[in-house]
Design an enzyme around this catalytic site. Sequence first.
Site, short mmCIF file in Angstrom:
data_model
loop_
_atom_site.label_atom_id
_atom_site.label_comp_id
_atom_site.label_asym_id
_atom_site.label_seq_id
_atom_site.Cartn_x
_atom_site.Cartn_y
_atom_site.Cartn_z
N PRO B 308 46.96 22.36 27.01
CA PRO B 308 46.87 23.81 27.06
C PRO B 308 47.20 24.36 28.46
CG PRO B 308 45.05 22.95 25.79
CD PRO B 308 45.77 21.77 26.36
N ARG B 309 47.58 25.63 28.51
CA ARG B 309 48.15 26.22 29.72
C ARG B 309 47.20 26.19 30.91
NH1 ARG B 309 51.16 31.42 26.90
NH2 ARG B 309 52.99 30.25 26.22
#
Lengths: 250, 595
Positions: B308-309
Site C-alpha cells: 500500500p502507498r
Amino acid sequence: MTAAVADAPVAGAVPSFQVTLRLRRFNPENDTEPRWEEHTVTMHGTDRVLDALHKIKWEIDGSLTFRRSCAHGICGSDAMRINGRNRLACKTLLKDLPLDKPVTVEPIKGLAVLKDLVVDMDPFFEAYKSIMPFLITSGNEPSRERRQSPEDRARYDDTTKCIMCAACTSSCPVYWSDGQYFGPQAIVGAHRFIFDSRDEGAEQRLEILNDRDGVWRCRTTFNCTDACPRGIEVTKAIQEVKRALLFRRV
Amino acid sequence: MAEIERHRFDVLVVGAGGAGLRAAIAAHDAGAKVGIVCKSLLGKAHTVMAEGGIAAAMANVWKEDNWQVHFRDTMRGGKMLNHWRMAQLHAQEAPDRVRELEEWGALFDRTPDGLISQRDFGGHRYARLAHVGDRTGLELIRTLQQRAVALGIEVFMECTITKLVKGDGRIAGAFGYWRESGRFIAFDAPSVVLATGGIGKSYKVTSNSWEYTGDGHALALEAGASLVNMEFVQFHPTGMVWPPSVKGILVTESVRGDGGVLRNSEGRRFMFDYIPEFFKAETADSEDEADRWYEDKTNNRRPPELLPRDEVARAINAEVKAGRGSPHGGVFLDIASRRSPEYVRRRLPSMYHQFKELADVDITAEPMEVGPTCHYVMGGVAVDPDTGESAVQGLYAAGEVAGGMHGANRLGGNSLSDLLVFGRRTGLNAAYAAARLRRRPEVGDDDIRAASEHALAPFGIEGGENPYAVQQDLQEVMHNLVGIIRTADEMEQALTDLAGLWERITRLSVEGHRQYNPGWHLALDLHNMLRVSECIARAALERTESRGGHTRDDYPATDDSWGRVNLHCRIDGDGVGITPEPLPQMPDELRELFN
C-alpha cells in the site's frame, strides 16, 4: 533577452534567465480595447510558460486572469496563443521558445474575450453538445459488458484522447471567420462515436455534420492537427467523417 | 439589498468530478430536478487526472477475485480504520458501476476475448483495475459528462459556493458567486450533495489541482457536520521531483503495476527491506519470486513495490534521509530495464510523454526520479454509509470529500470506484429525501445578506495582505510541520502558525473589481484551506501512534487501542474540537474474512 544569472550554478542547480512576456490584456471594467503589457521575470530553463504567468500573477499583478487546473496537460484548461501558435501553457517549456525577443501570450482566437486570457467557452460547448456526444444504442441494456475486440477498440482510440482544450477549434481559419461552423473539436467528438463499434447513432450524427455549417466547411489547412496538444490527427479524423458521408451516399 | 439571481432545485450537487456527476445522474434518474455547480469548466475536475484505473472485482482476468477479497484488501490497506459498511458496499457494487460506464459508452482496454481488461495495483491481491491506458480518469469523467449532457442536466460552470444555508434546522440551499461576473447567486434546495474533492492545495508539494482547497470539508464543518479521519493524508509515493516547476506531479502506480521497480542510488531494490509484519505473509521476499508474480499470481507473492502507498512512501522517505537518494532528492523508478520500449509506450503513453516533454527523460531508456507528493485526504465528512447523508439533515457528501471509506490509507484504484458507488447512492438518496419532504425551508434574505458581506470583505481593505503570499506561507507550514513524518513539537508550532494565518486572512486585500478576479477567489478559498489545515493538525496531534497515512516520529508504533477509535472534528467556538468515537462494529460474517 536572455542573460545567464551571474552566480555560478551549484551542482544540480537550474540555470535561470530573464524572460520578457508580452501579454494581451483586457479588463472589461476599464478597457474598451485589449492592450499589450510587458513583464520581465527571472525564470529557470526548465520552467514553462504557465510558471511565468503564475510568477507575474503572484508577485507583480494579482489581477492577471487565465484558466488552469491540472497543470500538466490533462485537463485542457490553459490553451493560449503563444508566439502566434495555439498551445497549452503548462506544456510549453520556456527553453523551447526563442527568448531573445519577448514571448507573446494571447487568448485563443475566435471566441469572445471575457478578461485577459479567458475566453467565452459557451459556443465551444454548444458545438460539442450539438453532435450528440453520447453513445446511442437500441435494445435492452446488457447484463454484462458488451464485448469489443482490441481491433474495434483501437479504431477510435485516437479521438478519445481529446481534452476539450479548444486549441484545434480556435486555430481554424474557417471558425475564425464563421462562428456557425461546428469546428474541429465537435467533429472529433462525433468521430469518437461514429467509429465506435457499439454505437448505433452514426446516421444521425452524420446527418448533423452534413449540414451547411458542418464538416464540408473544413478547408484541410491542418492547423488543428498542428495545434492539438494530445497529438490527435484531427484533420485525418475530419477526412474520415467526410468519407463516411460520401460512402453512405454511394 | 439588490435582488440576486436565484434558482430552485430538488437536489443541488456541488462539484462536477466523478462523484458529483454520478450523483447528479442518479438524482435525475430518480425523478429529481437537479443542478450541478462547479468551480471550473465542465470536464476539468480533478477526476480527469486519475491515471491508473477503477478497482472492481469483476474477475475478468483472475476468476478467483470476488467482492470479499476486494473488501478485505481495502480494510487491510486502510489499517482497519475504514467504516466496514462503506468498504463492503464499495466492493459489492463497484463491478456494476464499471459495467454501467461501459454501457454508457466508456472506452476500456480489452482482454483478447473482448472483456474489460484489469491491471495490477498496490494492495490489491488480483489484477483488478479496469482502465484505458493511463488516462482512465479522463475517460470516466468524459463518459459521465456525456451522460449528463444526454440527460439535459443543468450545469452552472465556473460558479463557486461559499456558504451552505440552513432553515428549520436542516439544509435549505446554498449561496455562491459566478467567477466570470462576480455576481452572487442563491440556490434553494432541500438536498445538497457535496462532491468537492480534496484539500491538497494546502500543501507545497502536491499532485492536486487548484480546485483542491477543501471547500466541501469547510462548508460541511461550518454547517454543523463532523469530519472524520482528518489526520490521514495520503502522500503518493511517486511524484515527479525534477525539474522544480513540475515537482509533485503524479507518476502513476501503474508503472509499478506493469513491472517497474524502485531502486536507491546503490541500485538496490530497497523495498524488500521495508516489508512490515502485517503484510509479510502476502509479500515476496526475493526478487525472483516478485518477478514471477506478474505471470503467476497463484504460486507467488506480490512484489513489495506494490505494498500500500503509505508503506512505499515511508520507505522512499527513509532511503532519501539515509543518503541513498537520487540526485534531486528522490529515488529511482525503473521500468526501462524491465519492459520493452513498445510495451511502455503502449501501456503508459501519458507517462512517456509527461517525462519526455517536462523533464527531458525517456522512460523507455532511463529511470525516473520520484518522491512522495500530497495526493489524497482519507478524512472527510462523516456520512451514513448507505445514504451518504451527514449529521446535518439534507446535507450529503460523496467521493474524496466524504470520510470513512478508506480508513487510514486508500488503495490505488479505490477512488474512482468510490466516486461511482457512493456518487450514485448519494444522488439517489438525496432525491428520495427531497421528494419525501413536506415543507421546504427557504433561503432567507438575512442569510444572503450575511453571506454577501462575508464574500465582499476583502474589497473593503486597502494595503492589506496579498492572498498569494498567505497561501504560500500556509503551504510551507503544512509541508514542513504536518507533512509525511510528524512530531508533537512541530504540530504545536503548526497550530501557532495557523493561528497567525487566521489573523492575517482577516486583513486580505484584493486589487480590482469583481469580474473574474482570481485574487478575490483565492481570498475566499483561503478560509476553507485554513479550516481544513487546522482539522488535520489537531487530529494528527491527538493521535499518538503511527498508522496508514499518519506517521509520528515520536510515536512510531501502531497502537491497538487507537485501532478502535476514529477522531471526529467539529466546530467548537471559533476553532475546531476533536472527539474520539468508537469504530463501528463489523458483523461476524465479515470479521471472519480476516482470520
